[in-house]
Design an enzyme around this catalytic site. Structure first.
Site, mmCIF file in Angstrom:
data_model
loop_
_atom_site.group_PDB
_atom_site.id
_atom_site.type_symbol
_atom_site.label_atom_id
_atom_site.label_comp_id
_atom_site.label_asym_id
_atom_site.label_seq_id
_atom_site.Cartn_x
_atom_site.Cartn_y
_atom_site.Cartn_z
ATOM 1 N N HIS A 98 0.848 -1.196 0.000
ATOM 2 C CA HIS A 98 0.000 0.000 0.000
ATOM 3 C C HIS A 98 0.877 1.236 0.000
ATOM 4 O O HIS A 98 1.999 1.221 0.509
ATOM 5 C CB HIS A 98 -0.955 0.016 1.199
ATOM 6 C CG HIS A 98 -0.285 -0.165 2.520
ATOM 7 N ND1 HIS A 98 0.106 -1.405 2.988
ATOM 8 C CD2 HIS A 98 0.092 0.732 3.464
ATOM 9 C CE1 HIS A 98 0.677 -1.261 4.172
ATOM 10 N NE2 HIS A 98 0.688 0.024 4.487
ATOM 11 N N HIS A 100 0.774 5.180 1.165
ATOM 12 C CA HIS A 100 0.091 6.229 1.910
ATOM 13 C C HIS A 100 0.143 7.511 1.064
ATOM 14 O O HIS A 100 1.233 7.952 0.669
ATOM 15 C CB HIS A 100 0.804 6.524 3.229
ATOM 16 C CG HIS A 100 0.821 5.389 4.213
ATOM 17 N ND1 HIS A 100 -0.006 5.342 5.309
ATOM 18 C CD2 HIS A 100 1.575 4.256 4.278
ATOM 19 C CE1 HIS A 100 0.251 4.238 6.025
ATOM 20 N NE2 HIS A 100 1.206 3.561 5.408
HETATM 21 P P1 AMP Z 1 1.634 0.430 7.444
HETATM 22 O O1 AMP Z 1 2.235 0.748 8.781
HETATM 23 O O2 AMP Z 1 2.316 1.163 6.323
HETATM 24 O O3 AMP Z 1 1.496 -1.050 7.199
HETATM 25 O O4 AMP Z 1 0.199 1.082 7.500
HETATM 26 C C1 AMP Z 1 -0.994 0.356 7.561
HETATM 27 C C2 AMP Z 1 -2.081 1.394 7.621
HETATM 28 O O5 AMP Z 1 -3.307 0.720 7.383
HETATM 29 C C3 AMP Z 1 -2.209 2.118 8.960
HETATM 30 O O6 AMP Z 1 -2.063 3.513 8.742
HETATM 31 C C4 AMP Z 1 -3.602 1.743 9.444
HETATM 32 O O7 AMP Z 1 -4.251 2.796 10.102
HETATM 33 C C5 AMP Z 1 -4.286 1.371 8.154
HETATM 34 N N1 AMP Z 1 -5.386 0.408 8.277
HETATM 35 C C6 AMP Z 1 -5.360 -0.809 8.888
HETATM 36 N N2 AMP Z 1 -6.549 -1.437 8.758
HETATM 37 C C7 AMP Z 1 -7.338 -0.607 8.034
HETATM 38 C C8 AMP Z 1 -8.684 -0.672 7.565
HETATM 39 N N3 AMP Z 1 -9.467 -1.740 7.815
HETATM 40 N N4 AMP Z 1 -9.166 0.379 6.862
HETATM 41 C C9 AMP Z 1 -8.387 1.458 6.616
HETATM 42 N N5 AMP Z 1 -7.110 1.586 7.023
HETATM 43 C C10 AMP Z 1 -6.594 0.573 7.726
#
Ligand code: AMP
Length: 132
Positions: A98, A100
């Site tokens: 993903h 951001h």
């Molecule tokens: P990372 O640390 O780059 O893996 O970021 C994962 C991101 O996914 C975090 O910012 C979380 O807040 C976000 N996240 C986790 N579960 C969900 C969800 N169900 N819907 C939207 N965002 C999510």
């Protein structure tokens, strides 16, 4: 039910505030936003992180660019940070690649303020981003 939370969102098995999509990727609002409009662009296919192969960044790039423009025109952002955590030591917590896309505002500039606090609800932000 799909085990990967982002695959489950893409499959419509769990709710998310989807704000844009194309054939290769889906964008939805982050549940714990660093800024109003903080979104995640995820490839439709399951792949663990953006370094896992040479295609994934390209698959997401058009949607990242589109969303960045939308965040500026519809939410009044003046800039964006584009960040992807690849691997545990980079802070990655969800192991479906993903990107951001974090809109930035003139009243709180700079990298030191990247992880700020959102003030608008996810519903309000989604409505603005989906408006004509
Ligand atoms: P990372 O640390 O780059 O893996 O970021 C994962 C991101 O996914 C975090 O910012 C979380 O807040 C976000 N996240 C986790 N579960 C969900 C969800 N169900 N819907 C939207 N965002 C999510």
């Amino acid at each position: 039910m799909t085990e990967c939370v982002f695959c489950a969102i893409i499959a419509g098995e769990i709710p998310a505030k989807i704000v844009a999509s194309d054939d290769n990727a889906v964008a939805f609002l982050d549940l714990a936003p660093w800024q109003d409009g903080h979104s995640l662009v995820v490839p439709r296919r399951h792949i663990p992180d953006v370094l896992a192969d040479g295609e994934v960044l390209q698959e997401c790039s058009a949607l990242v660019a589109h969303l960045g423009q939308q965040l500026m025109t519809k939410l009044g952002a003046s800039a964006c940070n584009i960040v992807s955590n690849a691997g545990v030591d980079a802070g990655q917590e969800v192991f479906h690649a993903h990107i951001h896309v974090v809109p930035r505002y003139a009243d709180s500039p700079g990298l030191s303020n990247l992880k700020g606090e959102a003030s608008r609800s996810l519903e309000e932000v989604q409505e603005k981003l989906l408006s004509e």
